[in-house]
Design an enzyme around this catalytic site. Sequence first.
Site, mmCIF file in Angstrom:
data_model
loop_
_atom_site.group_PDB
_atom_site.id
_atom_site.type_symbol
_atom_site.label_atom_id
_atom_site.label_comp_id
_atom_site.label_asym_id
_atom_site.label_seq_id
_atom_site.Cartn_x
_atom_site.Cartn_y
_atom_site.Cartn_z
ATOM 1 N N GLU A 58 0.158 -1.157 5.678
ATOM 2 C CA GLU A 58 1.212 -0.667 6.560
ATOM 3 C C GLU A 58 0.952 0.763 6.990
ATOM 4 O OE1 GLU A 58 5.194 1.201 7.508
ATOM 5 O OE2 GLU A 58 3.663 1.747 6.045
ATOM 6 N N ASP A 97 0.841 -1.201 0.000
ATOM 7 C CA ASP A 97 0.000 0.000 0.000
ATOM 8 C C ASP A 97 0.871 1.245 0.000
ATOM 9 O OD1 ASP A 97 0.794 -0.799 2.637
ATOM 10 O OD2 ASP A 97 -0.607 0.652 3.493
#
Length: 306
Positions: A220, A152
């Site tokens: 994350e 991400d």
Amino acid sequence: MIYRKLLHLQSRGVMALRQRMSVPSNSAMGALSSSNNRTVVSPRLRPHDFPRPFSSGSQVSASAMAGQQAVAHNLKVVEGLKPEPLWRFFAQLSDIPRPSKQEHKVLEWLRAFATERGLEWQQDDVGNMVIRRPGSAGGEDAPPVVIQGHVDMVTEKEPGVDHDFSADPLVLRRDGGWLRATGTTLGADNGIGVCAALALLECGPDTKLPPLECLFTVDEETGLTGAYDISPELIKGRTMLNLDTEEWGEICIGCAGGGDMLSTLQVQLQQRPPGLRPHVLVVSGLLGGHSGLNIHEGRGNALRIL
């Protein structure tokens, strides 16, 4: 050998990416149990047998056409950068929307990558994925090494920019010796680490490498969900290189921890007195920065200024 190979892959490139890249550092990862992990050993398929982001075709929507144009544009922008596989993968990754908690498209792309190359992949319940490559050229019997990055990205755009991070590709551009995205964050955190791992996975059988477990974690940026909830069955290696770092020329050996704190403040609401007009106060034009890296530098903080 794997350290030298990674340093070669990472010798030219950051957000904004100089043509030199971060050296891997180590990070700790929590391990909570998970069930129903999927392991797939993929047969080699022809290119048209598996999905690719924004694939071409005779019947395409306007958004897909825009995506195809971004694919061609981004590949053109990175043309000539070395190592070629690293930048080719980064251009392709930039075409794939991947905000935190919406990583399904990039995970599909990674599954397709593994399937095309006949590599084994496994995914846990939270979405983390590992792609495995056997050792080669004398490294077959070495202990496996885990190469980790998160898929991400931070999704920020400049004021006035019309960009939907859940649907639109990034548009890359060169700015002197830097690589940037037009009007948005670049996604090099941690896209460049992901692409370094893919470049390693694509190395030919004549490249001396140990068995690799390339681990791609999710979410994350908004809570380390993937790292906290990773299935312990997903990886076997005892040595891990975390590719999410900013410091060129440094390798951090060790582990890190963290904690969450929830504060509750009891408030009592009151009716607005007659004649009192509400106003919106905006603080803008500050330098910004990462709370984990720049908090000690005394930069302007909108909350403190207010």
